[in-house]
Design an enzyme around this catalytic site. Sequence first.
Site, mmCIF file in Angstrom:
data_model
loop_
_atom_site.group_PDB
_atom_site.id
_atom_site.type_symbol
_atom_site.label_atom_id
_atom_site.label_comp_id
_atom_site.label_asym_id
_atom_site.label_seq_id
_atom_site.Cartn_x
_atom_site.Cartn_y
_atom_site.Cartn_z
ATOM 1 N N GLY A 17 -0.874 -6.264 -1.990
ATOM 2 C CA GLY A 17 -0.638 -4.941 -1.401
ATOM 3 C C GLY A 17 0.791 -4.962 -0.882
ATOM 4 N N ALA B 252 5.043 -0.806 2.142
ATOM 5 C CA ALA B 252 6.097 -0.997 3.134
ATOM 6 C C ALA B 252 5.991 -2.369 3.808
ATOM 7 C CB ALA B 252 5.993 0.126 4.173
ATOM 8 N N GLY C 199 3.929 -5.043 3.161
ATOM 9 C CA GLY C 199 3.846 -6.181 2.253
ATOM 10 C C GLY C 199 5.236 -6.547 1.741
ATOM 11 N N ALA D 293 7.674 -0.900 9.030
ATOM 12 C CA ALA D 293 8.380 -0.727 7.750
ATOM 13 C C ALA D 293 8.040 0.643 7.192
ATOM 14 C CB ALA D 293 7.956 -1.802 6.756
ATOM 15 N N LYS E 190 -4.507 -3.936 19.440
ATOM 16 C CA LYS E 190 -3.652 -3.295 18.432
ATOM 17 C C LYS E 190 -4.281 -1.982 17.976
ATOM 18 C CE LYS E 190 -0.326 -2.505 15.634
ATOM 19 N NZ LYS E 190 -0.086 -2.881 14.269
ATOM 20 N N ASN F 145 -2.591 1.811 17.667
ATOM 21 C CA ASN F 145 -2.653 2.729 16.514
ATOM 22 C C ASN F 145 -3.499 3.964 16.807
ATOM 23 O OD1 ASN F 145 -2.810 -0.323 14.868
ATOM 24 N ND2 ASN F 145 -1.083 1.046 14.637
ATOM 25 N N ASN G 18 -0.353 6.178 16.321
ATOM 26 C CA ASN G 18 -0.425 6.627 14.920
ATOM 27 C C ASN G 18 -1.010 8.027 14.819
ATOM 28 O OD1 ASN G 18 0.263 3.913 14.684
ATOM 29 N ND2 ASN G 18 -0.814 3.671 12.756
ATOM 30 N N SER H 235 2.664 4.349 10.558
ATOM 31 C CA SER H 235 2.202 4.374 9.164
ATOM 32 C C SER H 235 1.304 5.589 8.898
ATOM 33 C CB SER H 235 1.486 3.070 8.809
ATOM 34 O OG SER H 235 0.463 2.793 9.733
HETATM 35 N N1 LIG Z 1 4.043 0.737 7.922
HETATM 36 C C1 LIG Z 1 4.041 0.137 9.103
HETATM 37 O O1 LIG Z 1 5.032 0.204 9.841
HETATM 38 C C2 LIG Z 1 2.871 -0.660 9.569
HETATM 39 C C3 LIG Z 1 1.705 -0.725 8.823
HETATM 40 N N2 LIG Z 1 0.695 -1.554 9.246
HETATM 41 C C4 LIG Z 1 -0.524 -1.671 8.470
HETATM 42 O O2 LIG Z 1 -0.241 -2.417 7.310
HETATM 43 C C5 LIG Z 1 -1.117 -2.020 6.248
HETATM 44 C C6 LIG Z 1 -0.280 -1.612 5.040
HETATM 45 O O3 LIG Z 1 0.430 -0.446 5.419
HETATM 46 P P1 LIG Z 1 1.792 0.033 4.730
HETATM 47 O O4 LIG Z 1 2.568 -1.121 4.272
HETATM 48 O O5 LIG Z 1 2.396 0.998 5.671
HETATM 49 O O6 LIG Z 1 1.189 0.809 3.469
HETATM 50 P P2 LIG Z 1 1.914 1.578 2.281
HETATM 51 O O7 LIG Z 1 1.393 2.975 2.188
HETATM 52 O O8 LIG Z 1 3.387 1.423 2.329
HETATM 53 O O9 LIG Z 1 1.368 0.775 1.044
HETATM 54 C C7 LIG Z 1 0.002 0.482 0.900
HETATM 55 C C8 LIG Z 1 -0.433 0.714 -0.522
HETATM 56 O O10 LIG Z 1 -0.573 2.115 -0.744
HETATM 57 C C9 LIG Z 1 -0.253 2.422 -2.108
HETATM 58 N N3 LIG Z 1 0.825 3.430 -2.117
HETATM 59 C C10 LIG Z 1 1.616 3.736 -1.064
HETATM 60 N N4 LIG Z 1 2.433 4.762 -1.396
HETATM 61 C C11 LIG Z 1 2.120 5.108 -2.664
HETATM 62 C C12 LIG Z 1 2.574 6.129 -3.546
HETATM 63 N N5 LIG Z 1 3.521 7.004 -3.181
HETATM 64 N N6 LIG Z 1 2.003 6.203 -4.754
HETATM 65 C C13 LIG Z 1 1.042 5.358 -5.144
HETATM 66 N N7 LIG Z 1 0.562 4.368 -4.334
HETATM 67 C C14 LIG Z 1 1.090 4.246 -3.133
HETATM 68 C C15 LIG Z 1 0.125 1.149 -2.747
HETATM 69 O O11 LIG Z 1 -1.068 0.543 -3.225
HETATM 70 P P3 LIG Z 1 -1.881 0.942 -4.514
HETATM 71 O O12 LIG Z 1 -0.964 1.592 -5.487
HETATM 72 O O13 LIG Z 1 -2.439 -0.356 -4.935
HETATM 73 O O14 LIG Z 1 -2.929 1.909 -4.052
HETATM 74 C C16 LIG Z 1 0.558 0.287 -1.568
HETATM 75 O O15 LIG Z 1 0.398 -1.081 -1.789
HETATM 76 C C17 LIG Z 1 -1.979 -0.877 6.808
HETATM 77 O O16 LIG Z 1 -3.171 -1.390 7.336
HETATM 78 C C18 LIG Z 1 -1.110 -0.358 7.952
HETATM 79 O O17 LIG Z 1 -1.858 0.299 8.937
HETATM 80 C C19 LIG Z 1 0.806 -2.333 10.357
HETATM 81 C C20 LIG Z 1 1.932 -2.285 11.119
HETATM 82 C C21 LIG Z 1 3.022 -1.401 10.823
HETATM 83 C C1 LIG Z 2 4.299 0.054 14.251
HETATM 84 C C2 LIG Z 2 2.977 0.508 14.725
HETATM 85 C C3 LIG Z 2 2.598 -0.370 15.877
HETATM 86 C C4 LIG Z 2 3.126 1.900 15.218
HETATM 87 O O1 LIG Z 2 2.001 2.434 15.749
HETATM 88 C C5 LIG Z 2 1.997 0.434 13.589
HETATM 89 O O2 LIG Z 2 1.143 -0.411 13.581
HETATM 90 C C6 LIG Z 2 2.016 1.410 12.461
HETATM 91 O O3 LIG Z 2 3.018 2.068 12.199
HETATM 92 O O4 LIG Z 2 0.973 1.497 11.815
#
Ligand SMILES: NC(=O)C1=CN([C@@H]2O[C@H](COP(=O)(O)OP(=O)(O)OC[C@H]3O[C@@H](n4cnc5c(N)ncnc54)[C@H](OP(=O)(O)O)[C@@H]3O)[C@@H](O)[C@H]2O)C=CC1
Ligand SMILES: CC(C)(CO)C(=O)C(=O)O
Length: 312
Positions: free
Chosen positions: A8, A11, A13, A131, A187, A191, A195, A260
């Site tokens: 995954g 952002a 990952g 991210a 945490k 969120n 969030n 997110s």
């Molecule tokens: N972003 C942040 O700042 C933070 C996020 N988190 C947590 O981390 C985890 C991952 O979140 P995050 O990295 O933000 O997730 P993203 O939305 O950036 O990515 C997650 C998955 O969603 C799918 N995806 C995202 N955008 C698109 C698109 N435009 N078109 C097609 N598929 C898409 C992809 O998987 P696929 O194509 O396989 O479906 C991708 O691997 C979540 O649990 C989140 O709550 C925790 C802390 C901070």
């Molecule tokens: C960075 C933080 C803590 C903001 O609520 C988060 O976990 C997210 O964006 O999903």
Amino acid sequence: MTKIAIAGSGAMGSRFGYMLQAAGNDVVLLDNWVEHVQAINTKGLTVAIAGQDVQHVQIPAALPTAIKDVQDVIIIFTKSMQLGAMLQSIKPLIGEKTKVVCLLNGLGHPETIERYLPKHNIFVGITLWTAGLTGPGEISLSGSGSVELQNVAPEAKGAAEELVAMLSAAGLHATYSADVLFSIWRKACVNGTLNSLCALLDCNIAQLGRTSQVNSLLASIVAEFSAVAATEAVDLDVPTTIAHIDQLFDPTQAGEHYPSMHQDLIQHHRLTEIDYLNGYVARKGQERGIPTPVNQLITQLVHTKEALVIEK
Ligand SMILES: NC(=O)C1=CN([C@@H]2O[C@H](COP(=O)(O)OP(=O)(O)OC[C@H]3O[C@@H](n4cnc5c(N)ncnc54)[C@H](OP(=O)(O)O)[C@@H]3O)[C@@H](O)[C@H]2O)C=CC1
Ligand SMILES: CC(C)(CO)C(=O)C(=O)O
């Protein structure tokens, strides 16, 4: 070199993969979004860090089913809704000693993972890193963060400490949590406030922090989280939890970040993780006879907004 697969690679990952590769690990980014994987493989992962030149970083990327070799470490960064399907896809990559780490936001994930993997492979926790995914193969990074994690099987504490050392060596500021359920609930309060409120009010964390209503909003949401956490033997003191959330309003922490859920709902018109946050508290509250009207309303509002933006 530690062989690490990021399962995954949106952002977060991609952020973790980028930092772990820079620290000398052998990283592969796995994702089901074909355009994203192709973009990373053709022009590199495009990383925009606030105040610095944009970098194009060569990191191999693949569909989760396209690689078969057993990994030392797998870090899962799907959305909560995709967790089970991803665990199913990456089964061939998991050997007896593979450490599978889940740092997703949300409640109930350890139970999901235990349906797919033996306990000694599982490490769970949380992260305060942030991210944003700005397009296929493109991420934007700002601020700082941390990681807390723990082993699920008691005998795997040494392996959890190795993970903490590996993440910290990559600048990810990891610590061992002696009570990861508490870390996960705390945490979830972050969120369940930042969030959902930033998504519904269309603002970033610092902007929310400057509003006059923020303290009473946080207090109402966190009080219900605390009451439901108590039914799972987790003691969440409300003022201390609010003070923990307040630190994130600082722009050097997460203040400049759009959470997110804002990215999902407002920026990308995608489904949110609300059912694993405020929705989990509302559902468990109802099942256990604990009033959770504020979290029920927030969950309904987010689902209503999902229906509006996804219909468009
Ligand atoms: N972003 C942040 O700042 C933070 C996020 N988190 C947590 O981390 C985890 C991952 O979140 P995050 O990295 O933000 O997730 P993203 O939305 O950036 O990515 C997650 C998955 O969603 C799918 N995806 C995202 N955008 C698109 C698109 N435009 N078109 C097609 N598929 C898409 C992809 O998987 P696929 O194509 O396989 O479906 C991708 O691997 C979540 O649990 C989140 O709550 C925790 C802390 C901070
Ligand atoms: C960075 C933080 C803590 C903001 O609520 C988060 O976990 C997210 O964006 O999903």
